[in-house]
Design an enzyme around this catalytic site. Structure first.
Site, PDB file in Angstrom:
ATOM      1  CB  CYS A  56      -0.937   0.070   1.191  1.00  9.28           C
ATOM      2  SG  CYS A  56      -2.074  -1.292   1.291  1.00  9.28           S
ATOM      3  NE  ARG A  96       4.562   2.036  -0.107  1.00 12.91           N
ATOM      4  CZ  ARG A  96       5.612   1.871   0.663  1.00 12.91           C
ATOM      5  NH1 ARG A  96       6.810   2.150   0.212  1.00 12.91           N
ATOM      6  NH2 ARG A  96       5.483   1.438   1.905  1.00 12.91           N
ATOM      7  CD1 TRP A 105       0.486  -6.335  -2.863  1.00 11.56           C
ATOM      8  CD2 TRP A 105       0.311  -6.807  -0.689  1.00 11.56           C
ATOM      9  NE1 TRP A 105       0.965  -7.603  -2.663  1.00 11.56           N
ATOM     10  CE2 TRP A 105       0.877  -7.922  -1.351  1.00 11.56           C
ATOM     11  CE3 TRP A 105       0.102  -6.875   0.686  1.00 11.56           C
ATOM     12  CZ2 TRP A 105       1.232  -9.081  -0.675  1.00 11.56           C
ATOM     13  CZ3 TRP A 105       0.459  -8.032   1.352  1.00 11.56           C
ATOM     14  CH2 TRP A 105       1.017  -9.124   0.665  1.00 11.56           C
ATOM     15  CG  ASN A 147       1.493   1.048   4.177  1.00 14.85           C
ATOM     16  OD1 ASN A 147       1.271  -0.151   4.037  1.00 14.85           O
ATOM     17  ND2 ASN A 147       2.720   1.555   4.209  1.00 14.85           N
ATOM     18  N   GLY A 148      -0.650  -0.624   6.340  1.00 12.97           N
ATOM     19  CA  GLY A 148      -0.263  -1.391   7.529  1.00 12.97           C
ATOM     20  C   GLY A 148      -1.380  -2.344   7.897  1.00 12.97           C
ATOM     21  CD  GLU A 184      18.061 -11.598  -7.250  1.00 14.53           C
ATOM     22  OE1 GLU A 184      17.585 -12.141  -6.234  1.00 14.53           O
ATOM     23  OE2 GLU A 184      17.564 -10.580  -7.772  1.00 14.53           O
ATOM     24  CE  LYS A 208      14.785 -10.245  -9.444  1.00 18.00           C
ATOM     25  NZ  LYS A 208      15.095  -9.419  -8.307  1.00 18.00           N
ATOM     26  CD  GLU A 240      10.739 -10.519  -8.502  1.00 16.45           C
ATOM     27  OE1 GLU A 240      11.938 -10.243  -8.466  1.00 16.45           O
ATOM     28  OE2 GLU A 240       9.941 -10.093  -7.658  1.00 16.45           O
ATOM     29  CG  HIS A 254      22.868 -34.438  -3.183  1.00 13.02           C
ATOM     30  ND1 HIS A 254      23.389 -35.640  -2.770  1.00 13.02           N
ATOM     31  CD2 HIS A 254      23.938 -33.622  -3.392  1.00 13.02           C
ATOM     32  CE1 HIS A 254      24.713 -35.555  -2.708  1.00 13.02           C
ATOM     33  NE2 HIS A 254      25.069 -34.339  -3.086  1.00 13.02           N
ATOM     34  CE  LYS A 263      11.713  -1.870  -5.413  1.00 12.43           C
ATOM     35  NZ  LYS A 263      12.511  -2.867  -6.138  1.00 12.43           N
TER      36      LYS A 263
HETATM   37  C1  AGP Z   1      12.689  -9.233  -5.497  1.00 16.62           C
HETATM   38  O1  AGP Z   1      12.837  -8.739  -6.765  1.00 16.62           O
HETATM   39  C2  AGP Z   1      11.970  -8.442  -4.544  1.00 16.62           C
HETATM   40  N1  AGP Z   1      11.673  -7.136  -4.800  1.00 16.62           N
HETATM   41  C3  AGP Z   1      11.981  -8.905  -3.093  1.00 16.62           C
HETATM   42  O2  AGP Z   1      12.426 -10.211  -2.994  1.00 16.62           O
HETATM   43  C4  AGP Z   1      12.750  -8.004  -2.123  1.00 16.62           C
HETATM   44  O3  AGP Z   1      14.123  -8.139  -2.314  1.00 16.62           O
HETATM   45  C5  AGP Z   1      12.355  -8.364  -0.683  1.00 16.62           C
HETATM   46  O4  AGP Z   1      10.979  -8.167  -0.518  1.00 16.62           O
HETATM   47  C6  AGP Z   1      13.115  -7.560   0.336  1.00 16.62           C
HETATM   48  O5  AGP Z   1      12.921  -6.186   0.163  1.00 16.62           O
HETATM   49  P1  AGP Z   1      13.888  -5.121   0.818  1.00 16.62           P
HETATM   50  O6  AGP Z   1      15.217  -5.281   0.189  1.00 16.62           O
HETATM   51  O7  AGP Z   1      13.248  -3.806   0.539  1.00 16.62           O
HETATM   52  O8  AGP Z   1      13.941  -5.443   2.281  1.00 16.62           O
END
Ligand code: AGP
Length: 598
Positions: free
Chosen positions: A2, A30, A76, A102-103, A472, A476, A479, A495, A593
């Site tokens: 949010c 967000r 969100w 937000n929260g 990573e 990527k 997602e 394994h 995000k």
């Molecule tokens: C991945 O592309 C993400 N945006 C996500 O995994 C992100 O790294 C994670 O939510 C942690 O966020 P931060 O670095 O703002 O703590």
């Protein structure tokens, strides 16, 4: 998780609706399940719609509106699915107060029962809606708007950044506890938002609100009070982000723009830190932080992968170091003492799991360090020490430039805190921006992506420093493409995961020509034998000749930095697969995000 925005301003050239909607467009990363605004015109008018901001924009009033204050929200979903009813702002029974939040209000069930019993009628399934009704109840008891707002907030348990507008008031009331909120000041107007880029086009003068503080923003400026209601003398800071940094600059997606910004963001991260003459790395803001006996990293997602890389660097320099998923850090008795340094790696500085882990560590006496991108973020303010990665605003939900900056920052941190460096290490750090540029200029990732769109799954493998980047690369890919992707330490394949490998599962192999090359090629052969197409990401094309169906080249560098460069090819590969599939690259489904809930 949010985004909220608020504006109070009287300039004729700024329409409150336009300011709010332009701010929301910068906050959509967000959350984008629904969007809405409320303006005090001078009654309270609310416009809100399920879906992305565009759906709302069609319903907003055009031309000049008779309002000097308003609030906005991009959602969100947590409580209640995405719908028009659950979209913010929420109002009281009479529609005289509108609130964005937000929260999470943890005690909303009990508050809602109490309010319903007193005759309040709710229209949504959200936790947020209790807030305008609590305000209404306080107004009915004779409180003025500012005091009614405060009384309502005092009843909340949980985390929140909240903003409200009232019928007949040309001001916005706001507060925060464990959710971000920053104020912006300019001549004749004041703003507030979850994040600076939301109002950067209007002002770069900001005030970071502290937990428990209350703000009133008016066209004439801002007023901040503490929990007891006393006025607070706030300090105004200037942020050095360029408004252009928060736009797409002609790229189709923020993600692509941010991938291409990496030479610049790495240069910024390095600025003033490597010292070629002394053959050392110095991190000015960490002067006085001594060599730890142990380092524990806490982080989530991409930041966790950077932490795995960082932990390895420390271990190699003789310091015990482990990377923990922040959400799993909460054990009964943490093995820390006053020599332990707990490092929270977090781009946003607002990730709830990471903040909780840092607080836990603080509580048991460890020293804490935040490695973050956002000046004034909760992590930066709460940790004992802060190191900024200086990547500039990152809007795409998929972390790209901040990952490479985190890796570079942790490489420098490991060297600075252990006093171990070499001329080659410093030189190689300084060559990284050019290395990345040459990948960006010559990458064939788009053609490789084209070749494998439609694969059953994508597997990423690497050893040693490359293993975190394999994870990573897969994160990527999954997602932003919504396709199945997994990353493995290459030695682990046999394994179990090898059972998944087939002709329809390309394997993207990180082959560092200066480390583990033979063992890595052994793992490549294992998958090759099972018929999997091989995409080798390598600085040693000769080594992979005869194995690889495709090569994504990486220029020569210090062997520890190969994964920083190789990762850029993986970012491009994921981007082009997602692009070909027509995915919502900057706002992938179900994700946000900044994850401010646990
Ligand atoms: C991945 O592309 C993400 N945006 C996500 O995994 C992100 O790294 C994670 O939510 C942690 O966020 P931060 O670095 O703002 O703590």
């Amino acid at each position: 998780m949010c985004g909220i925005i608020g504006y109070a301003g009287g300039q004729a050239d700024r329409n409150v609706v336009e300011v709010l909607s332009s701010g929301l467009s910068k906050l959509e990363y967000r959350g984008y399940d629904s969007a809405g605004i409320a303006i005090a015109d001078p009654s309270v008018s609310v416009y809100k719609r399920e879906g992305e901001l565009e759906a709302l924009e069609e319903h907003l009033p055009e031309g000049t509106v008779d309002a000097l204050a308003g609030i906005g929200h991009t959602r969100w979903s947590t409580h209640g699915p995405p719908s028009d009813e659950n979209a913010h702002p929420h109002t009281d029974c009479e529609g005289r107060v509108a609130v964005v939040h937000n929260g999470i209000v943890e005690n909303y069930r009990e508050l809602r029962d109490e309010l319903e019993a007193a005759g309040h009628v709710f229209e949504s399934e959200t936790d947020t809606e209790v807030i305008p009704h609590l305000i209404e109840a306080a107004l009915e008891q004779g409180a003025d708007p500012r005091f009614a707002f405060r009384r309502a907030i005092e009843r909340l348990e949980g985390s929140y950044a909240v903003a409200a507008v009232f019928h007949g008031r040309e001001e916005v009331y706001a507060t925060r506890d464990q959710s971000p909120l920053v104020l912006g000041v300019d001549d004749g107007c004041a703003l507030l938002a979850s994040d600076v880029p939301a109002f950067l086009e209007y002002t770069d003068e900001v005030v970071y609100l502290e937990d428990g503080q209350f703000a009133t923003i008016r066209p004439s400026g801002i007023e901040v009070r503490d929990e007891r209601g006393a006025l607070v003398d706030v300090s105004v800071e200037t942020v050095d982000w360029d408004p252009e940094d928060a736009g797409k600059s002609g790229y189709d997606h923020y993600m692509l723009k941010e991938i291409y910004e990496q030479p610049r963001s790495i240069r910024e991260c390095l600025r003033g830190r490597p010292r070629p003459l002394e053959e050392a790395v110095s991190i000015e803001e960490l002067d006085g932080l001594s060599r730890p006996t142990e380092v524990q990293f806490v982080a989530c997602g991409t930041s966790y992968h950077a932490s795995l890389y960082g932990a390895r660097l420390f271990r190699e320099r003789g310091v015990r170091a482990t990377a923990f998923l922040a959400s799993e850090y909460d054990v009964e008795r943490l093995p820390v003492d006053d020599g332990t340094l707990v490092v929270g790696v977090t781009q946003s500085g607002e990730t709830a799991d990471t903040l909780r882990a840092l607080r836990t560590a603080n509580g048991v006496g460890a020293r804490t360090l935040a490695v973050t991108n956002v000046v004034g973020s909760s992590a930066a303010r709460e940790a004992d020490h802060t190191m900024y990665i200086r990547a500039g605003p990152e809007i795409g939900v998929a972390a790209t430039k901040t990952f490479s900056s985190q890796q570079v920052a942790l490489a420098m941190l490991s060297s600075a805190l252990t006093d171990e460096c070499s001329r080659r290490f410093v030189e190689a750090l300084r060559e990284l921006p050019d290395g990345i540029q040459s990948i960006l200029d010559g990458s064939n990732a788009r053609a490789v992506a084209e070749e494998y769109v439609g694969a059953d799954a994508y597997f990423f493998i690497g050893r040693g420093y490359e293993a975190p980047v394999a994870l990573e690369g897969a994160l990527k890919m999954k997602e932003i493409t919504y396709e199945h992707a997994e990353g493995f330490a290459a030695g682990e394949l046999k394994h179990g995961p090898l059972a998944l490998v087939s002709e329809a599962t390309p394997v993207i192999a990180l082959v560092n020509g200066r480390a583990n090359t033979d063992r890595m090629l052994g793992n490549v052969t294992e998958v090759e034998t099972r018929g999997a197409p091989i995409v080798a990401v390598t600085d040693d094309p000769g080594a992979v000749a005869g194995h690889a169906d495709h090569v994504l080249s990486v220029p020569e560098t210090h062997w520890r930095f190969y994964p920083i460069l190789a990762n850029v090819q993986l970012q491009l590969l994921a981007y082009w697969v997602a692009n070909r599939l027509g995915r919502s690259i900057d706002r992938p489904r179900n994700l946000a995000k900044s994850v401010t809930v646990e």
